[in-house]
Design a protein around this motif. Structure first.
Motif, PDB file in Angstrom:
ATOM      1  N   THR A   1       0.072  -5.611 -10.612  1.00 43.12           N
ATOM      2  CA  THR A   1      -0.964  -5.737 -11.634  1.00 43.12           C
ATOM      3  C   THR A   1      -1.724  -7.025 -11.352  1.00 43.12           C
ATOM      4  OG1 THR A   1       0.483  -4.636 -13.219  1.00 43.12           O
ATOM      5  CG2 THR A   1      -1.407  -5.784 -14.116  1.00 43.12           C
ATOM      6  N   GLU A   2      -2.900  -6.879 -10.721  1.00 39.00           N
ATOM      7  CA  GLU A   2      -3.632  -8.050 -10.234  1.00 39.00           C
ATOM      8  C   GLU A   2      -3.986  -9.024 -11.344  1.00 39.00           C
ATOM      9  OE1 GLU A   2      -6.987  -6.515  -8.129  1.00 39.00           O
ATOM     10  OE2 GLU A   2      -5.784  -5.711  -6.491  1.00 39.00           O
ATOM     11  N   GLY A   3      -4.311  -8.478 -12.523  1.00 41.92           N
ATOM     12  CA  GLY A   3      -4.780  -9.338 -13.612  1.00 41.92           C
ATOM     13  C   GLY A   3      -3.752 -10.335 -14.095  1.00 41.92           C
ATOM     14  N   THR A   4      -2.474 -10.048 -13.863  1.00 39.42           N
ATOM     15  CA  THR A   4      -1.438 -10.955 -14.374  1.00 39.42           C
ATOM     16  C   THR A   4      -1.427 -12.288 -13.645  1.00 39.42           C
ATOM     17  OG1 THR A   4       0.195  -9.927 -12.909  1.00 39.42           O
ATOM     18  CG2 THR A   4       0.075  -9.106 -15.171  1.00 39.42           C
TER      19      THR A   4
END
Lengths: 93, 196
Positions: free
Chosen positions: A26-29
């Motif tokens: 999950t890139e946004g994390t």
């Protein structure tokens, strides 16, 4: 933090590097994590002009960040050695 | 080439981030939204042929807003313990609640100590801390000291009925504030195992 040990990087760059290793699903994390590291004084940031778009925020380790990374590295090596030893014992038996 | 619904898709995603992060401090929330927007723009510049599908793929890779925002609620970086402070201080935070309001446990010193510990805790946000400070009314010993004279004044002005109508809600307010903080402690910050 290991990704920026040698040279400052911007977040998108780090996400691409982590994506190749499969470590970041999950890139946004990564963004809240980087914000926390900055608030905790482990990384510092600097805006730099970009040749192909708006300025980018570059992240680099502080001296405290380097100490924390060194401590984690030492713990990881101990852990990895212990697990490897156990796995080798398991293979022999 | 710009995807026909790019703005709509991106604004919708960022709105979901804002909703999921509603309980975070405003500065933290806005920084997260700005980072998300910056990342999306960076990813768009690298698309040779932008379409609605490519925008959706960018947003999918960023991840579910609830999962992204949950990362912002994790324990401070730099520690090596597996459990976040919300779990490791759970009992201690409840002790702080007891010190704020519960009769029989408080002394006149416990409420100020409880307030200091409340503000140092990472288990509640700023709004909850303000509620816990203001609406506990100094805890029951202090509230008795301040509101007993008020009760006499109200009784003189409007009889026992007026003092009860105003006094009973004020009497229950510290306990209600402590109950609210307990609810926020258990429901507002889900306990997750942090990465080592």
């Amino acid at each position: 933090m290991a990704l920026i040990r040698q040279t400052p990087r911007y977040a998108f760059e780090m996400i691409e590097a982590l994506g190749k290793t499969g470590m970041l699903t999950t890139e946004g994390t990564l963004y809240p994590l980087l914000s926390r590291l900055r608030r905790d004084g482990l990384v510092k940031t600097e805006w730099r002009e970009s040749s192909d778009g708006p300025p980018r925020r570059y992240y680099e380790l502080t001296s405290e960040g380097r100490r924390a990374l060194g401590a984690f590295n030492a713990e990881w090596m101990t852990f990895r050695t212990a697990v490897d030893t156990i796995l080798q014992e398991g293979k022999k038996s | 080439m710009t995807a026909p619904h790019a703005d709509q898709l991106i604004d919708g995603y960022l709105a979901r981030i804002r909703i999921a992060a509603a309980d975070l401090q405003a500065g933290v929330r806005e920084e997260l939204v700005a980072d998300m927007r910056s990342h999306i723009e960076e990813a768009r510049r690298r698309e040779s042929n932008e379409t609605d599908a490519s925008i959706l793929n960018i947003l999918d890779r960023l991840g579910d807003p609830d999962i992204v925002v949950d990362e912002a609620r994790q324990r401070p970086a730099g520690t090596t313990h597996a459990m976040p402070p919300a779990a490791s201080t759970h009992g201690f935070d409840q002790w702080k609640l007891a010190n704020l309001a519960v009769p029989g446990l408080l002394t006149f010193l416990f409420w100020p100590i409880g307030v200091v510990l409340l503000w140092y805790s990472t288990a509640w946000n700023r709004r909850d801390k303000i509620i816990g400070t203001v609406f506990t009314l100094g805890g029951y010993p202090w509230s008795f000291v301040f509101f007993q004279p008020l009760g006499h004044i109200l009784a003189d002005l409007g009889g026992p009925i007026l003092s009860l109508v105003i006094g009973i809600p004020l009497f229950l307010l510290p306990a209600a504030a402590a109950g609210y903080l307990t609810y926020r402690l258990r429901c507002g910050y889900p306990i997750r195992a942090a990465m080592a």
